[in-house]
Design a protein around this motif. Structure first.
Motif, PDB file in Angstrom:
ATOM      1  N   THR A 199     -11.376  17.717 -13.873  1.00  0.00           N
ATOM      2  CA  THR A 199     -12.430  17.091 -13.062  1.00  0.00           C
ATOM      3  C   THR A 199     -12.365  15.574 -13.158  1.00  0.00           C
ATOM      4  O   THR A 199     -12.407  14.871 -12.146  1.00  0.00           O
ATOM      5  N   VAL A 200     -12.246  15.055 -14.391  1.00  0.00           N
ATOM      6  CA  VAL A 200     -12.196  13.609 -14.581  1.00  0.00           C
ATOM      7  C   VAL A 200     -10.942  13.024 -13.947  1.00  0.00           C
ATOM      8  O   VAL A 200     -10.993  11.981 -13.274  1.00  0.00           O
ATOM      9  N   LEU A 201      -9.806  13.686 -14.138  1.00  0.00           N
ATOM     10  CA  LEU A 201      -8.567  13.179 -13.559  1.00  0.00           C
ATOM     11  C   LEU A 201      -8.634  13.170 -12.038  1.00  0.00           C
ATOM     12  O   LEU A 201      -8.131  12.241 -11.399  1.00  0.00           O
ATOM     13  N   ARG A 202      -9.256  14.181 -11.453  1.00  0.00           N
ATOM     14  CA  ARG A 202      -9.364  14.208  -9.989  1.00  0.00           C
ATOM     15  C   ARG A 202     -10.250  13.076  -9.491  1.00  0.00           C
ATOM     16  O   ARG A 202      -9.932  12.429  -8.488  1.00  0.00           O
ATOM     17  N   LEU A 203     -11.347  12.812 -10.174  1.00  0.00           N
ATOM     18  CA  LEU A 203     -12.215  11.701  -9.777  1.00  0.00           C
ATOM     19  C   LEU A 203     -11.508  10.363  -9.950  1.00  0.00           C
ATOM     20  O   LEU A 203     -11.629   9.469  -9.099  1.00  0.00           O
ATOM     21  N   ARG A 204     -10.765  10.206 -11.030  1.00  0.00           N
ATOM     22  CA  ARG A 204     -10.020   8.959 -11.243  1.00  0.00           C
ATOM     23  C   ARG A 204      -8.924   8.793 -10.193  1.00  0.00           C
ATOM     24  O   ARG A 204      -8.641   7.683  -9.741  1.00  0.00           O
ATOM     25  N   TYR A 205      -8.311   9.888  -9.814  1.00  0.00           N
ATOM     26  CA  TYR A 205      -7.270   9.864  -8.778  1.00  0.00           C
ATOM     27  C   TYR A 205      -7.843   9.354  -7.459  1.00  0.00           C
ATOM     28  O   TYR A 205      -7.273   8.461  -6.815  1.00  0.00           O
ATOM     29  N   TYR A 258       0.517  11.968  -9.890  1.00  0.00           N
ATOM     30  CA  TYR A 258      -0.084  13.304  -9.779  1.00  0.00           C
ATOM     31  C   TYR A 258       0.963  14.392  -9.987  1.00  0.00           C
ATOM     32  O   TYR A 258       0.746  15.354 -10.732  1.00  0.00           O
ATOM     33  N   GLU A 259       2.105  14.243  -9.347  1.00  0.00           N
ATOM     34  CA  GLU A 259       3.151  15.258  -9.462  1.00  0.00           C
ATOM     35  C   GLU A 259       3.761  15.285 -10.858  1.00  0.00           C
ATOM     36  O   GLU A 259       4.378  16.279 -11.248  1.00  0.00           O
ATOM     37  N   GLY A 260       3.589  14.211 -11.617  1.00  0.00           N
ATOM     38  CA  GLY A 260       4.095  14.165 -12.979  1.00  0.00           C
ATOM     39  C   GLY A 260       3.174  14.806 -13.996  1.00  0.00           C
ATOM     40  O   GLY A 260       3.549  14.962 -15.153  1.00  0.00           O
ATOM     41  N   LEU A 261       1.960  15.175 -13.581  1.00  0.00           N
ATOM     42  CA  LEU A 261       1.048  15.826 -14.525  1.00  0.00           C
ATOM     43  C   LEU A 261       1.552  17.221 -14.865  1.00  0.00           C
ATOM     44  O   LEU A 261       2.114  17.911 -14.018  1.00  0.00           O
ATOM     45  N   PRO A 262       1.351  17.660 -16.108  1.00  0.00           N
ATOM     46  CA  PRO A 262       1.707  19.042 -16.450  1.00  0.00           C
ATOM     47  C   PRO A 262       0.793  20.015 -15.707  1.00  0.00           C
ATOM     48  O   PRO A 262      -0.298  19.650 -15.254  1.00  0.00           O
ATOM     49  N   ILE A 263       1.240  21.246 -15.589  1.00  0.00           N
ATOM     50  CA  ILE A 263       0.482  22.254 -14.846  1.00  0.00           C
ATOM     51  C   ILE A 263      -0.946  22.370 -15.370  1.00  0.00           C
ATOM     52  O   ILE A 263      -1.895  22.548 -14.595  1.00  0.00           O
ATOM     53  N   ALA A 264      -1.106  22.266 -16.689  1.00  0.00           N
ATOM     54  CA  ALA A 264      -2.442  22.430 -17.275  1.00  0.00           C
ATOM     55  C   ALA A 264      -3.422  21.375 -16.807  1.00  0.00           C
ATOM     56  O   ALA A 264      -4.636  21.596 -16.835  1.00  0.00           O
ATOM     57  N   LEU A 265      -2.948  20.212 -16.374  1.00  0.00           N
ATOM     58  CA  LEU A 265      -3.822  19.125 -15.944  1.00  0.00           C
ATOM     59  C   LEU A 265      -3.786  18.882 -14.445  1.00  0.00           C
ATOM     60  O   LEU A 265      -4.630  18.160 -13.921  1.00  0.00           O
ATOM     61  N   GLN A 266      -2.824  19.445 -13.751  1.00  0.00           N
ATOM     62  CA  GLN A 266      -2.651  19.147 -12.332  1.00  0.00           C
ATOM     63  C   GLN A 266      -3.766  19.812 -11.529  1.00  0.00           C
ATOM     64  O   GLN A 266      -3.741  20.999 -11.239  1.00  0.00           O
ATOM     65  N   VAL A 282       0.835  -1.199   0.000  1.00  0.00           N
ATOM     66  CA  VAL A 282       0.000   0.000   0.000  1.00  0.00           C
ATOM     67  C   VAL A 282       0.871   1.251   0.000  1.00  0.00           C
ATOM     68  O   VAL A 282       0.590   2.222  -0.717  1.00  0.00           O
ATOM     69  N   ALA A 283       1.944   1.238   0.795  1.00  0.00           N
ATOM     70  CA  ALA A 283       2.851   2.391   0.823  1.00  0.00           C
ATOM     71  C   ALA A 283       3.461   2.639  -0.547  1.00  0.00           C
ATOM     72  O   ALA A 283       3.550   3.785  -1.011  1.00  0.00           O
ATOM     73  N   GLU A 284       3.865   1.567  -1.236  1.00  0.00           N
ATOM     74  CA  GLU A 284       4.490   1.722  -2.551  1.00  0.00           C
ATOM     75  C   GLU A 284       3.482   2.194  -3.594  1.00  0.00           C
ATOM     76  O   GLU A 284       3.769   3.089  -4.395  1.00  0.00           O
ATOM     77  N   LEU A 285       2.286   1.608  -3.584  1.00  0.00           N
ATOM     78  CA  LEU A 285       1.276   1.992  -4.567  1.00  0.00           C
ATOM     79  C   LEU A 285       0.807   3.422  -4.345  1.00  0.00           C
ATOM     80  O   LEU A 285       0.590   4.175  -5.306  1.00  0.00           O
ATOM     81  N   ASP A 286       0.639   3.824  -3.096  1.00  0.00           N
ATOM     82  CA  ASP A 286       0.253   5.199  -2.808  1.00  0.00           C
ATOM     83  C   ASP A 286       1.352   6.160  -3.234  1.00  0.00           C
ATOM     84  O   ASP A 286       1.085   7.260  -3.736  1.00  0.00           O
ATOM     85  N   PHE A 287       2.585   5.752  -3.042  1.00  0.00           N
ATOM     86  CA  PHE A 287       3.714   6.566  -3.470  1.00  0.00           C
ATOM     87  C   PHE A 287       3.702   6.737  -4.991  1.00  0.00           C
ATOM     88  O   PHE A 287       3.933   7.834  -5.508  1.00  0.00           O
ATOM     89  N   GLN A 288       3.404   5.673  -5.715  1.00  0.00           N
ATOM     90  CA  GLN A 288       3.341   5.768  -7.171  1.00  0.00           C
ATOM     91  C   GLN A 288       2.196   6.674  -7.620  1.00  0.00           C
ATOM     92  O   GLN A 288       2.320   7.412  -8.603  1.00  0.00           O
ATOM     93  N   LEU A 289       1.072   6.617  -6.908  1.00  0.00           N
ATOM     94  CA  LEU A 289      -0.048   7.498  -7.241  1.00  0.00           C
ATOM     95  C   LEU A 289       0.348   8.958  -7.038  1.00  0.00           C
ATOM     96  O   LEU A 289      -0.003   9.830  -7.845  1.00  0.00           O
ATOM     97  N   THR A 290       1.066   9.232  -5.973  1.00  0.00           N
ATOM     98  CA  THR A 290       1.548  10.596  -5.734  1.00  0.00           C
ATOM     99  C   THR A 290       2.495  11.033  -6.840  1.00  0.00           C
ATOM    100  O   THR A 290       2.427  12.169  -7.326  1.00  0.00           O
ATOM    101  N   GLN A 291       3.377  10.128  -7.263  1.00  0.00           N
ATOM    102  CA  GLN A 291       4.288  10.439  -8.354  1.00  0.00           C
ATOM    103  C   GLN A 291       3.523  10.702  -9.650  1.00  0.00           C
ATOM    104  O   GLN A 291       3.904  11.568 -10.442  1.00  0.00           O
TER     105      GLN A 291
END
Length: 688
Positions: free
Chosen positions: A547-553, A525-533, A514-523
């Protein structure tokens, strides 16, 4: 077939389209690690690559850096040239594609002929048949393996690079079970990251393409996904929404048992789609529908080239929309563009024909002729038709088309010479669409795996369509598409590591995963360009892609931490552990974030209504179960606020019920669950 009754001025134009901008390619490097004393490779350093786009506009760079096309080593190229009988020294004319000249020349592969006895003794074999010298001396049976190919150093580097995340997860899993501490670069012990933006979308290092000989030999249409890649959907898993009805406490909220097979059976028994019978097409709004498609639809699928659209439209018009893949693609673009202007299909009156249906009906009449063509264009037609069927909330009809698409793509991809250079970019986009669609369906329904996943690590990522002389119909935006590829792979890893058959589900074994998968999810999100973050605030967003990306996140975050809720439902004392309590809080917070502004899901209804509705049902059942356990209820907003959120969700799901029998059953389940929940809360004194 259809005849044209009226026409606009012909070629669609988007005079307001912003000029296309292409960010320059930025260099990166990979440090090749030395071998350690034990023979293993030392940890590979993360490639360094600037992340953010210099401004907030969309760009053709891929998510996590500009997508790179794979080239070929000389040994692989020679094999192709031998097959073709010619030596092709031409480079791809697209400036955004990586040149083959940039690749590294690796040694040729050598066939192995050693027999099993010599292999076991690690002795030199003379290869004599029927028996080699050593076997003759030992009077032993001499058995040779089937001729194979030995991987050279270049191939091994590529394979190590592609499987780095999977190896990290699996080694962390094994290390924990053996009582060994996590690697020093694990998220819990290091401020650095071993999982770069490129890890989230595996690609071959140095732009090299794996040889066709390394493609799995299972063949086309094996109907079994490879189990060696944890970034693919497992065959057997417990991710589906209705699996929650087997959990303690939640199963008491329904009067009879359910499982995902009920949804599948309902869709199988569904009445066929009724298509329109009109023999005419209204082309008076062509320009508006085309503009809507490239502004509102192609951002999700990125599978129609805006630079050659005008030539497609002219070809379709010259054929009267009666024949050819260009006619079919044009009609489907018009259908999807029309649908996008009407908003959510859930708001379309039941007695009214869905927007775009007349164009889809005309395109449907052309599909039988395209089903027998094994080309990239015929596959593109089926992908667009599947997209419209998802809009109509027809998941099984879409799956039927996707199965045919998968067979075509596997045939084409099994020999890269079958796809012309000018079609490679389109074929990659069609491939990833097919894989994403299939993964979404397999997440909820027990359907056969098509086998398309076996090419996942050999197919390139989109790198931008080549510009042509015609004025583009829109912008070629790839950010969302690449972000979705990365997130879907992460969701599949979650299903593999936590929800697949045989996965360890004890609290102790879950913690590092869970720690590793959550870490990858954070990565991610942080890898999204400013226009999508997207912001993490609770304020609704006006940008549909964000909106869609936030719901999927938050959906991904929920299933990562969901097992901790199950642990507490099975034994409430488990929440006494601070780590368990915190992870339960994260799961419930992610659930609430998906449900508190329920109409925000309309932003993704064109591509995701069916998938999103089942996700909503899953989160609602989880919240209902949590409200009945005092220690979990304490982690939620006040009871009155939660009741209001649940009631809004029930009303929303009921609006979808007429769209599909699977959604009608889902609506009935959550309605009954809420009624029984209220009764049980009052009977236990938790409500007055």
């Amino acid at each position: 077939m259809a005849s044209v009754t009226s026409s606009s001025n012909g070629e669609p134009r988007d005079d307001n389209a912003a000029p296309k901008t292409t960010a320059s390619r930025r260099k990166f490097s990979i440090s090749i690690p030395p071998r350690l004393a034990n023979g293993n490779m030392a940890p590979m350093k993360t490639p360094t690559l600037p992340l953010k786009s210099p401004d907030d506009s969309y760009s053709n760079d891929g998510i996590l850096g500009k997508p790179r096309r794979r080239g070929m080593s000389n040994s692989s190229a020679d094999q192709d040239n031998l097959m073709d009988g010619t030596m092709d020294h031409e480079q791809d004319s697209n400036p955004r594609k990586r040149s083959n000249a940039d690749t590294i020349d690796y040694p040729r592969r050598r066939a192995t002929i050693a027999c099993e006895i010599c292999r076991g003794r690690k002795s030199r074999c003379d290869g004599a048949k029927p028996r080699c010298r050593l076997c003759t001396e030992l009077n032993a049976e001499c058995v040779y393996r089937e001729p194979g190919i030995k991987l050279d150093a270049g191939d091994k580097l590529i394979l190590e690079r592609l499987n780095r995340i999977e190896g990290l997860l699996q080694s962390s899993f094994v290390s924990h079970t053996k009582g060994i501490h996590l690697a020093s670069q694990s998220p819990t012990t290091s401020n650095g990251t071993t999982l770069s933006r490129e890890d989230m979308i595996p690609r071959n290092s140095d732009g090299l393409e794996r040889s066709i000989n390394s493609i799995p030999i299972a063949g086309l249409g094996t109907w079994m996904a490879s189990q060696t890649n944890i970034s693919t959907m497992p065959k057997i898993h417990t991710t589906p929404a209705l699996h929650l009805l087997q959990w303690p406490i939640i199963r008491d909220l329904v009067s009879r048992p359910y499982d995902p097979q009920h949804l599948l059976q309902l869709e199988l028994s569904r009445e066929p789609l009724q298509l329109g019978t009109s023999l005419s097409l209204d082309l008076s709004n062509t320009a508006a529908y085309v503009q809507a498609f490239f502004e509102r639809v192609n951002v999700w699928y990125a599978c129609v080239n805006p630079y050659n659209w005008a030539s497609y439209y002219r070809m379709a018009l010259s054929h009267g929309f009666r024949e050819g893949p260009e006619s079919c693609i044009t009609l489907l673009v018009l259908a999807l563009g029309s649908a996008s202007l009407a908003g959510s299909i859930s708001s379309v009156p039941r007695d009214k024909e869905p927007p775009g249906m007349s164009y889809f009906s005309a395109a449907w009449g052309l599909i039988p002729g395209l089903m027998t063509r094994n080309t990239t264009l015929s596959s593109q037609c089926l992908i667009l038709a599947s997209a419209y069927l998802f809009y109509l909330v027809r998941p099984l009809e879409a799956w039927s088309l996707l199965s045919s698409t998968s067979m075509k793509l596997q045939l084409l991809l099994s020999d890269r010479g079958r796809i012309p250079n000018h079609s490679k970019e389109l074929s990659e986009r069609v491939y990833w669409n097919a894989l994403l669609f299939e993964s979404d369906l397999l997440a909820e329904l027990d359907l056969p795996h098509s086998g398309i996943v076996q090419f996942e690590e050999t197919v390139g990522l989109p790198g931008g369509f080549e510009e042509e002389d015609d004025e583009p119909a829109g912008r070629d935006e790839l950010w969302y598409f690449l972000a979705e590829i990365a997130l879907r792979r992460l969701l599949n890893r979650v299903s593999h590591m936590i929800y697949s058959k045989g996965a360890m589900t004890t609290i102790a074994s879950l913690e590092p995963l869970v720690a590793e998968l959550d870490f990858q999810l954070t990565q991610w999100y942080e890898g999204l360009p400013i226009a999508l973050q997207f912001p993490h605030s609770r304020v609704p967003l006006s940008n549909p892609v964000q909106t869609v990306l936030r719901l999927r996140y938050f959906a991904c975050r929920t299933i990562i931490f969901r097992p901790y809720i199950l642990a507490v439902l099975e034994n409430e004392n488990a929440i006494m552990d601070a780590a368990v309590r915190e992870n339960c809080r994260k799961a419930l917070e992610a659930c609430v974030r998906q449900l508190e502004h329920i109409t925000a899901h309309h932003a993704g209804h064109l591509p995701y209504l069916w998938q999103g509705a089942l996700s909503i049902v899953s989160q609602t059942l989880l919240i209902m179960g949590a409200t009945m356990v005092p220690s979990l209820a304490a982690l939620l907003p006040p009871a009155q606020q939660m009741d209001a959120i649940i009631n809004e969700v029930l009303l929303e799901i009921e609006r979808y019920a007429h769209l599909a029998p699977s959604l009608r059953l889902s609506s009935e389940i959550v309605r009954e669950a809420e009624e029984r929940r209220q009764l049980m809360l009052r009977s236990t004194g938790m409500r007055v």
